[in-house]
Design an enzyme around this catalytic site. Structure first.
Site, mmCIF file in Angstrom:
data_model
loop_
_atom_site.group_PDB
_atom_site.id
_atom_site.type_symbol
_atom_site.label_atom_id
_atom_site.label_comp_id
_atom_site.label_asym_id
_atom_site.label_seq_id
_atom_site.Cartn_x
_atom_site.Cartn_y
_atom_site.Cartn_z
ATOM 1 N N CYS A 100 0.813 -1.221 0.000
ATOM 2 C CA CYS A 100 0.000 0.000 0.000
ATOM 3 C C CYS A 100 0.844 1.267 0.000
ATOM 4 O O CYS A 100 0.298 2.371 -0.125
ATOM 5 C CB CYS A 100 -0.904 0.038 1.236
ATOM 6 S SG CYS A 100 -1.981 -1.376 1.473
ATOM 7 N N HIS A 117 -6.320 1.719 5.094
ATOM 8 C CA HIS A 117 -6.841 0.873 4.023
ATOM 9 C C HIS A 117 -7.498 -0.343 4.653
ATOM 10 O O HIS A 117 -6.853 -1.085 5.400
ATOM 11 C CB HIS A 117 -5.718 0.438 3.089
ATOM 12 C CG HIS A 117 -6.130 -0.571 2.059
ATOM 13 N ND1 HIS A 117 -7.298 -0.454 1.328
ATOM 14 C CD2 HIS A 117 -5.541 -1.736 1.647
ATOM 15 C CE1 HIS A 117 -7.402 -1.490 0.506
ATOM 16 N NE2 HIS A 117 -6.358 -2.284 0.694
ATOM 17 N N HIS A 119 -10.375 -3.800 4.160
ATOM 18 C CA HIS A 119 -11.064 -4.722 3.268
ATOM 19 C C HIS A 119 -12.487 -4.956 3.772
ATOM 20 O O HIS A 119 -13.002 -6.073 3.697
ATOM 21 C CB HIS A 119 -10.308 -6.047 3.181
ATOM 22 C CG HIS A 119 -9.031 -5.970 2.412
ATOM 23 N ND1 HIS A 119 -8.244 -7.071 2.174
ATOM 24 C CD2 HIS A 119 -8.394 -4.931 1.812
ATOM 25 C CE1 HIS A 119 -7.169 -6.714 1.473
ATOM 26 N NE2 HIS A 119 -7.244 -5.418 1.240
ATOM 27 N N GLU A 146 -27.964 10.942 9.144
ATOM 28 C CA GLU A 146 -27.282 11.749 10.158
ATOM 29 C C GLU A 146 -25.772 11.555 10.164
ATOM 30 O O GLU A 146 -25.010 12.518 10.346
ATOM 31 C CB GLU A 146 -27.862 11.419 11.549
ATOM 32 C CG GLU A 146 -27.288 12.228 12.695
ATOM 33 C CD GLU A 146 -27.717 13.697 12.672
ATOM 34 O OE1 GLU A 146 -27.133 14.471 13.462
ATOM 35 O OE2 GLU A 146 -28.608 14.071 11.876
ATOM 36 N N HIS A 202 -12.688 -4.925 -3.523
ATOM 37 C CA HIS A 202 -11.430 -4.904 -2.774
ATOM 38 C C HIS A 202 -11.591 -4.242 -1.402
ATOM 39 O O HIS A 202 -11.345 -4.880 -0.387
ATOM 40 C CB HIS A 202 -10.378 -4.167 -3.616
ATOM 41 C CG HIS A 202 -9.012 -4.115 -3.028
ATOM 42 N ND1 HIS A 202 -7.864 -4.083 -3.801
ATOM 43 C CD2 HIS A 202 -8.577 -4.042 -1.740
ATOM 44 C CE1 HIS A 202 -6.801 -4.033 -3.019
ATOM 45 N NE2 HIS A 202 -7.206 -3.988 -1.762
#
EC number: 4.2.1.109
Length: 240
Positions: A100, A117, A119, A146, A202
Protein backbone atom coordinates in the site's frame (compact mmCIF):
# COMPACT_ATOMS: atom_id res chain seq x y z
CA UNK A 1 21.48 4.43 2.60
CA UNK A 2 20.61 0.71 2.24
CA UNK A 3 23.91 -0.30 3.92
CA UNK A 4 23.33 2.24 6.68
CA UNK A 5 19.84 0.89 7.35
CA UNK A 6 21.16 -2.67 7.44
CA UNK A 7 23.90 -1.83 9.95
CA UNK A 8 21.92 0.59 12.11
CA UNK A 9 18.20 -0.03 11.88
CA UNK A 10 17.24 3.11 13.82
CA UNK A 11 15.18 1.19 16.36
CA UNK A 12 14.89 4.37 18.43
CA UNK A 13 12.37 5.63 15.86
CA UNK A 14 9.80 3.06 17.03
CA UNK A 15 10.64 3.01 20.73
CA UNK A 16 8.50 5.33 22.84
CA UNK A 17 6.43 5.22 26.02
CA UNK A 18 4.05 7.76 24.49
CA UNK A 19 0.79 5.96 23.56
CA UNK A 20 0.23 8.60 20.86
CA UNK A 21 3.51 7.79 19.10
CA UNK A 22 2.83 6.37 15.60
CA UNK A 23 4.75 3.16 16.38
CA UNK A 24 2.35 2.51 19.27
CA UNK A 25 -0.78 3.81 17.56
CA UNK A 26 -0.47 1.66 14.43
CA UNK A 27 -0.49 -1.71 16.29
CA UNK A 28 -3.39 -0.50 18.44
CA UNK A 29 -5.38 0.63 15.41
CA UNK A 30 -4.66 -2.60 13.53
CA UNK A 31 -5.97 -4.64 16.47
CA UNK A 32 -9.16 -2.60 16.52
CA UNK A 33 -9.61 -2.92 12.77
CA UNK A 34 -9.03 -6.68 12.96
CA UNK A 35 -11.69 -7.01 15.66
CA UNK A 36 -14.08 -5.00 13.49
CA UNK A 37 -13.51 -7.35 10.54
CA UNK A 38 -11.76 -4.74 8.41
CA UNK A 39 -8.30 -6.34 8.03
CA UNK A 40 -8.68 -10.12 8.12
CA UNK A 41 -6.04 -12.46 6.69
CA UNK A 42 -3.23 -9.86 6.91
CA UNK A 43 -5.14 -7.62 4.47
CA UNK A 44 -5.38 -3.85 4.69
CA UNK A 45 -2.91 -1.42 6.20
CA UNK A 46 -2.35 1.76 8.18
CA UNK A 47 0.17 4.58 7.90
CA UNK A 48 0.81 7.75 9.91
CA UNK A 49 2.86 10.81 8.98
CA UNK A 50 4.64 12.70 11.74
CA UNK A 51 6.74 15.60 10.49
CA UNK A 52 9.23 14.29 7.95
CA UNK A 53 8.72 10.64 8.93
CA UNK A 54 6.13 8.16 7.68
CA UNK A 55 5.33 5.08 9.80
CA UNK A 56 3.80 2.10 7.97
CA UNK A 57 2.48 -1.30 9.08
CA UNK A 58 4.33 -4.19 7.37
CA UNK A 59 2.99 -6.54 4.71
CA UNK A 60 2.07 -10.14 5.43
CA UNK A 61 1.84 -9.83 9.22
CA UNK A 62 -1.38 -10.72 11.04
CA UNK A 63 -2.77 -7.32 11.87
CA UNK A 64 -3.82 -8.22 15.42
CA UNK A 65 -0.25 -9.31 16.21
CA UNK A 66 1.70 -6.29 14.91
CA UNK A 67 4.19 -4.81 17.39
CA UNK A 68 6.07 -1.48 17.32
CA UNK A 69 9.30 -3.19 16.26
CA UNK A 70 7.50 -4.40 13.08
CA UNK A 71 6.94 -0.84 11.82
CA UNK A 72 8.69 0.58 8.75
CA UNK A 73 9.78 4.23 8.70
CA UNK A 74 10.28 6.35 5.58
CA UNK A 75 11.64 9.83 5.11
CA UNK A 76 9.07 12.27 3.73
CA UNK A 77 8.92 13.33 1.02
CA UNK A 78 10.16 10.23 -0.78
CA UNK A 79 9.75 8.89 -4.34
CA UNK A 80 6.81 6.59 -4.95
CA UNK A 81 8.53 4.83 -7.85
CA UNK A 82 10.61 2.85 -8.30
CA UNK A 83 10.34 1.13 -4.89
CA UNK A 84 14.14 0.94 -4.70
CA UNK A 85 14.30 4.76 -4.53
CA UNK A 86 12.09 5.03 -1.45
CA UNK A 87 14.02 6.45 1.49
CA UNK A 88 13.55 3.90 4.25
CA UNK A 89 15.29 4.90 7.46
CA UNK A 90 13.95 1.90 9.34
CA UNK A 91 13.30 -1.39 7.58
CA UNK A 92 12.75 -4.59 9.61
CA UNK A 93 14.96 -7.00 7.71
CA UNK A 94 12.68 -10.02 8.18
CA UNK A 95 9.55 -8.26 6.87
CA UNK A 96 8.27 -6.90 3.57
CA UNK A 97 7.22 -3.28 3.07
CA UNK A 98 3.50 -2.73 2.60
CA UNK A 99 2.23 -2.94 -0.97
CA UNK A 100 0.00 0.00 0.00
CA UNK A 101 3.02 2.30 0.38
CA UNK A 102 2.66 4.34 -2.87
CA UNK A 103 -1.05 4.81 -2.21
CA UNK A 104 -0.36 6.04 1.31
CA UNK A 105 2.26 8.40 -0.11
CA UNK A 106 -0.32 9.77 -2.53
CA UNK A 107 -2.54 10.75 0.41
CA UNK A 108 0.37 12.27 2.34
CA UNK A 109 1.40 14.33 -0.70
CA UNK A 110 -2.06 15.91 -0.45
CA UNK A 111 -1.62 16.86 3.20
CA UNK A 112 -3.01 13.82 5.03
CA UNK A 113 -1.67 12.91 8.45
CA UNK A 114 -2.99 9.35 8.46
CA UNK A 115 -4.23 6.91 5.81
CA UNK A 116 -6.18 3.71 6.46
CA UNK A 117 -6.84 0.87 4.02
CA UNK A 118 -9.49 -1.71 4.92
CA UNK A 119 -11.06 -4.72 3.27
CA UNK A 120 -14.46 -3.99 4.82
CA UNK A 121 -17.18 -6.26 3.45
CA UNK A 122 -19.63 -3.34 3.44
CA UNK A 123 -17.26 -1.28 1.31
CA UNK A 124 -16.91 -4.15 -1.16
CA UNK A 125 -20.66 -4.72 -1.31
CA UNK A 126 -21.54 -1.09 -2.08
CA UNK A 127 -19.04 -1.08 -4.96
CA UNK A 128 -20.88 -4.06 -6.45
CA UNK A 129 -24.30 -2.53 -5.91
CA UNK A 130 -23.26 0.76 -7.52
CA UNK A 131 -21.84 -1.10 -10.52
CA UNK A 132 -25.01 -3.14 -10.98
CA UNK A 133 -27.47 -0.29 -10.44
CA UNK A 134 -25.62 2.70 -11.96
CA UNK A 135 -22.78 1.33 -14.07
CA UNK A 136 -19.00 1.03 -13.70
CA UNK A 137 -18.29 4.77 -13.87
CA UNK A 138 -20.67 5.85 -11.09
CA UNK A 139 -19.64 6.86 -7.59
CA UNK A 140 -21.28 5.92 -4.29
CA UNK A 141 -23.83 8.54 -3.21
CA UNK A 142 -26.01 8.84 -0.11
CA UNK A 143 -27.94 11.70 1.52
CA UNK A 144 -30.31 12.51 4.39
CA UNK A 145 -28.53 10.25 6.87
CA UNK A 146 -27.28 11.75 10.16
CA UNK A 147 -23.88 10.03 10.06
CA UNK A 148 -22.98 11.98 6.91
CA UNK A 149 -22.12 14.79 9.34
CA UNK A 150 -18.99 12.81 10.25
CA UNK A 151 -17.44 13.41 6.81
CA UNK A 152 -15.68 16.67 5.78
CA UNK A 153 -16.87 18.78 2.84
CA UNK A 154 -13.25 19.26 1.85
CA UNK A 155 -10.08 20.84 3.18
CA UNK A 156 -11.03 23.81 5.36
CA UNK A 157 -14.71 23.62 4.35
CA UNK A 158 -16.23 22.16 7.52
CA UNK A 159 -18.36 19.04 7.69
CA UNK A 160 -21.15 17.79 5.45
CA UNK A 161 -24.72 18.39 6.62
CA UNK A 162 -27.73 16.11 6.89
CA UNK A 163 -29.21 17.31 3.57
CA UNK A 164 -25.92 17.12 1.66
CA UNK A 165 -25.09 14.26 -0.69
CA UNK A 166 -21.92 12.37 0.16
CA UNK A 167 -20.04 11.18 -2.93
CA UNK A 168 -17.22 8.61 -2.81
CA UNK A 169 -15.43 7.73 -6.08
CA UNK A 170 -14.89 4.09 -7.04
CA UNK A 171 -11.86 2.77 -8.92
CA UNK A 172 -11.37 -0.66 -10.46
CA UNK A 173 -9.21 -3.23 -8.71
CA UNK A 174 -5.90 -4.43 -10.15
CA UNK A 175 -3.93 -7.64 -9.79
CA UNK A 176 -1.28 -5.89 -7.67
CA UNK A 177 -1.96 -3.29 -4.97
CA UNK A 178 0.70 -0.83 -6.13
CA UNK A 179 -0.91 -0.70 -9.59
CA UNK A 180 -3.90 1.10 -8.02
CA UNK A 181 -1.81 4.24 -7.50
CA UNK A 182 -2.53 5.90 -10.84
CA UNK A 183 -6.29 5.34 -10.54
CA UNK A 184 -6.26 6.63 -6.97
CA UNK A 185 -4.45 9.80 -8.05
CA UNK A 186 -6.95 10.33 -10.88
CA UNK A 187 -9.91 9.89 -8.52
CA UNK A 188 -8.39 12.39 -6.10
CA UNK A 189 -8.00 14.89 -8.93
CA UNK A 190 -11.58 14.36 -10.12
CA UNK A 191 -12.98 14.59 -6.57
CA UNK A 192 -10.62 17.08 -4.87
CA UNK A 193 -12.82 17.31 -1.75
CA UNK A 194 -12.99 13.56 -1.10
CA UNK A 195 -11.31 11.92 1.87
CA UNK A 196 -11.86 8.38 0.61
CA UNK A 197 -11.72 6.23 -2.51
CA UNK A 198 -13.47 2.87 -2.85
CA UNK A 199 -11.80 0.02 -4.75
CA UNK A 200 -14.26 -2.30 -6.44
CA UNK A 201 -14.28 -5.87 -5.10
CA UNK A 202 -11.43 -4.90 -2.77
CA UNK A 203 -12.03 -2.29 -0.07
CA UNK A 204 -11.41 1.39 0.63
CA UNK A 205 -8.69 3.97 1.30
CA UNK A 206 -9.59 6.66 3.84
CA UNK A 207 -7.35 9.51 4.97
CA UNK A 208 -7.59 12.43 7.34
CA UNK A 209 -5.68 15.41 8.67
CA UNK A 210 -4.66 13.34 11.70
CA UNK A 211 -5.16 9.88 13.18
CA UNK A 212 -8.39 10.67 15.01
CA UNK A 213 -10.01 12.20 11.93
CA UNK A 214 -8.96 9.36 9.64
CA UNK A 215 -10.27 6.77 12.12
CA UNK A 216 -13.61 8.47 12.78
CA UNK A 217 -14.17 9.14 9.08
CA UNK A 218 -13.46 5.49 8.34
CA UNK A 219 -15.95 4.47 11.05
CA UNK A 220 -18.61 6.84 9.70
CA UNK A 221 -18.15 5.59 6.15
CA UNK A 222 -18.36 1.95 7.16
CA UNK A 223 -21.58 2.70 9.06
CA UNK A 224 -22.99 4.39 5.96
CA UNK A 225 -21.95 1.52 3.68
CA UNK A 226 -23.61 -1.05 5.94
CA UNK A 227 -26.73 1.10 6.15
CA UNK A 228 -26.76 1.47 2.36
CA UNK A 229 -26.63 -2.31 1.87
CA UNK A 230 -29.53 -2.79 4.29
CA UNK A 231 -31.50 0.05 2.69
CA UNK A 232 -31.04 -1.59 -0.70
CA UNK A 233 -32.50 -4.84 0.65
CA UNK A 234 -35.60 -2.90 1.69
CA UNK A 235 -35.88 -1.08 -1.62
CA UNK A 236 -35.07 2.28 -0.04
CA UNK A 237 -33.19 4.87 -2.13
CA UNK A 238 -29.78 6.09 -0.99
CA UNK A 239 -30.36 9.65 -2.22
CA UNK A 240 -33.62 11.33 -1.25
Amino acid sequence: MAQEVENNNNDHLVQSSDPEHPANLIPELCRKFYNWGWVTGTGGGTSIRRGDHIFIAPSGVQKELIQPHNIFVLEFPTPKYPPSDRKYIRKPLELKPSACTPLFLTAFERGAGCCIHTHSQWAVLVTLLVEREKGPDACFEISNIEQIKGIPRGKGKGMLGFFDTLKIPIIENTAFEEDLTGSLEKAMDQYPDTYAVLVRRHGIYVWGDDVAKAKTQCESLDYLFQLAVEMHKLGLPWVK
